[in-house]
Design a protein around this motif. Structure first.
Motif, PDB file in Angstrom:
ATOM      1  N   ASP B 112      18.420 -27.388   8.136  1.00  0.00           N
ATOM      2  CA  ASP B 112      18.420 -25.943   8.396  1.00  0.00           C
ATOM      3  C   ASP B 112      17.253 -25.288   7.657  1.00  0.00           C
ATOM      4  N   GLU B 113      16.322 -24.723   8.407  1.00  0.00           N
ATOM      5  CA  GLU B 113      15.202 -24.027   7.771  1.00  0.00           C
ATOM      6  C   GLU B 113      15.391 -22.524   7.859  1.00  0.00           C
ATOM      7  N   ALA B 114      16.646 -22.074   7.950  1.00  0.00           N
ATOM      8  CA  ALA B 114      17.031 -20.671   7.975  1.00  0.00           C
ATOM      9  C   ALA B 114      16.328 -19.842   9.046  1.00  0.00           C
ATOM     10  N   PRO B 115      16.291 -20.294  10.279  1.00  0.00           N
ATOM     11  CA  PRO B 115      15.774 -19.440  11.336  1.00  0.00           C
ATOM     12  C   PRO B 115      16.861 -18.467  11.801  1.00  0.00           C
ATOM     13  N   SER B 116      16.503 -17.508  12.673  1.00  0.00           N
ATOM     14  CA  SER B 116      17.497 -16.560  13.181  1.00  0.00           C
ATOM     15  C   SER B 116      18.490 -17.297  14.062  1.00  0.00           C
ATOM     16  N   ARG B 120      17.749 -20.494  16.367  1.00  0.00           N
ATOM     17  CA  ARG B 120      18.487 -21.726  16.112  1.00  0.00           C
ATOM     18  C   ARG B 120      19.139 -22.230  17.391  1.00  0.00           C
ATOM     19  N   MET B 121      19.665 -21.265  18.154  1.00  0.00           N
ATOM     20  CA  MET B 121      20.326 -21.661  19.409  1.00  0.00           C
ATOM     21  C   MET B 121      19.308 -22.246  20.380  1.00  0.00           C
ATOM     22  N   ILE B 127      16.337 -29.251  21.535  1.00  0.00           N
ATOM     23  CA  ILE B 127      16.516 -30.603  20.962  1.00  0.00           C
ATOM     24  C   ILE B 127      17.528 -31.393  21.788  1.00  0.00           C
ATOM     25  N   ASP B 128      18.595 -30.702  22.194  1.00  0.00           N
ATOM     26  CA  ASP B 128      19.595 -31.386  23.026  1.00  0.00           C
ATOM     27  C   ASP B 128      18.983 -31.834  24.344  1.00  0.00           C
ATOM     28  N   SER B 188      12.615 -25.186  32.565  1.00  0.00           N
ATOM     29  CA  SER B 188      11.698 -24.370  31.754  1.00  0.00           C
ATOM     30  C   SER B 188      12.342 -23.047  31.319  1.00  0.00           C
ATOM     31  N   GLU B 189      12.976 -22.411  32.261  1.00  0.00           N
ATOM     32  CA  GLU B 189      13.544 -21.094  31.931  1.00  0.00           C
ATOM     33  C   GLU B 189      14.661 -21.234  30.896  1.00  0.00           C
ATOM     34  N   GLU B 190      15.532 -22.211  31.125  1.00  0.00           N
ATOM     35  CA  GLU B 190      16.663 -22.456  30.202  1.00  0.00           C
ATOM     36  C   GLU B 190      16.164 -22.770  28.791  1.00  0.00           C
ATOM     37  N   LEU B 191      15.036 -23.465  28.730  1.00  0.00           N
ATOM     38  CA  LEU B 191      14.507 -23.884  27.424  1.00  0.00           C
ATOM     39  C   LEU B 191      13.557 -22.850  26.816  1.00  0.00           C
TER      40      LEU B 191
END
Lengths: 133, 196
Positions: B112-116, B120-121, B127-128, B188-191
């Motif tokens: 965790d690099e403390a992003p918003s 993060r989502m 990544i998934d 692309s849009e989803e990501l």
């Protein structure tokens, strides 16, 4: 050429570039978010390391305590230097025995006499005794 | 102890020197090696298998093999990391071949690099998606892509790990990337790439 014309001329190329860039971003995201090993896993790995180390040390101890007979002889003779000196002396003695130098033969004749030496020379009282009975 | 703090141990001693110290009975050497190497082993195994429990099993087993080989380690022949990547790669390929056809997905516990929350989502979604796409590649392609593009190794080292030529590595990674793009096309849009 205007931007509009460019996008009309090379849509395939543009799509490829976007896909490359997107993939690079996915790789980057994966690099930054590497899955971390849990504390439990780290503890298990350390326990394995300690157990293997203890096993290795236990196996090493008798080997250190009881060196092989060859190593022991070598050490008793003063290591490699002593061992090579002994080997040299043996080789020289063998050479002298097989090919005795002239001077050495006259010296032994002088000391021991040139004739043959029998038992009676040393024990004259036994001169008449027959060994055969 | 936090992983970052533990990784400060013996920063200037090489992995190989630490392995020799371990073999000679130094109790701290194991900890230093573990802190340095376990995250890399775990990351490679997870990227290959996409299953946290299996990745942990492989990691523990690979590290155990390292402890066992330490007394016979031949210095100067191979880097410890190269040896480990090879062991892990082979073990993962074996597992993938055994379970071929049974999909397994599990979200990893990530650094965790403390992003918003939104970042993060999106990061997790990406990544998934990558992980799913990696799962569609043949084992050797997947191994080469993971080592080259996620672990950041150079082609000659990957060639040594996979025991193939550098040209074969280039071919595997190129084919792997093409296959990933195909697997990800239409997402692309989803990501979040449509605005990039």
């Amino acid at each position: 050429m205007t931007d509009h014309e460019k996008s009309r001329v090379s849509p395939a190329l543009e799509a490829k570039d976007v896909a490359d860039a997107a993939l690079e971003q996915l790789f980057e995201a994966a690099q930054k978010n590497a899955p971390l090993p849990s504390g439990d896993l780290m503890a298990r790995i350390l326990a394995d390391a300690a157990a293997e180390q203890a096993k290795n040390q236990a196996q090493e101890a008798p080997r250190r305590a009881a060196p092989s007979p060859v190593l022991g002889l070598r050490a008793a003779l003063g290591g490699w230097a002593g061992l090579s000196g002994l080997a040299g002396a043996v080789a020289l003695g063998l050479m002298i025995g097989i090919f005795p130098p002239d001077g050495l033969t006259s010296y032994t004749d002088l000391v021991l006499g040139s004739g043959s030496t029998g038992l009676s020379d040393y024990l004259p009282g036994l001169e008449g005794v027959s060994i055969d009975g | 102890m936090a992983l970052d703090a533990m990784s400060e141990v013996s920063p200037r001693i090489s992995d190989e020197a630490l392995l020799v110290l371990y073999a000679n009975g130094d109790p701290d050497a194991a900890r230093s090696l573990m802190v340095r190497l376990t995250p890399r082993v775990m990351a490679q195994a997870f990227r290959m298998l996409n299953d946290r429990a299996e990745a942990e099993d492989i990691t523990q087993e690979a590290m155990l093999r390292l402890w066992k080989i330490a007394p016979e380690w031949r210095q100067g022949e191979a880097m410890v990391t190269t040896w480990l990547y090879r062991v892990v790669g082979n073990m993962c390929v074996d597992r993938l071949r055994r379970r071929r056809g049974s999909p397994l997905d599990e979200a990893p516990e990530i650094a965790d690099e403390a992003p918003s929350v939104a970042d993060r989502m999106q990061s997790k979604t990406r990544i998934d998606a990558l992980q799913q796409a990696l799962g569609t590649l043949p084992e050797r392609q997947r191994q080469a892509v993971v080592l080259r593009h996620i672990e950041g190794l150079q082609n000659p080292e990957i060639a040594e790990i996979m025991e193939i030529s550098t040209e074969a590595v280039e071919s595997l990674t190129a084919r792997g990337k093409r296959a990933l793009k195909t697997a990800l096309s239409g997402r692309s849009e989803e990501l979040g790439f449509s605005d990039d």
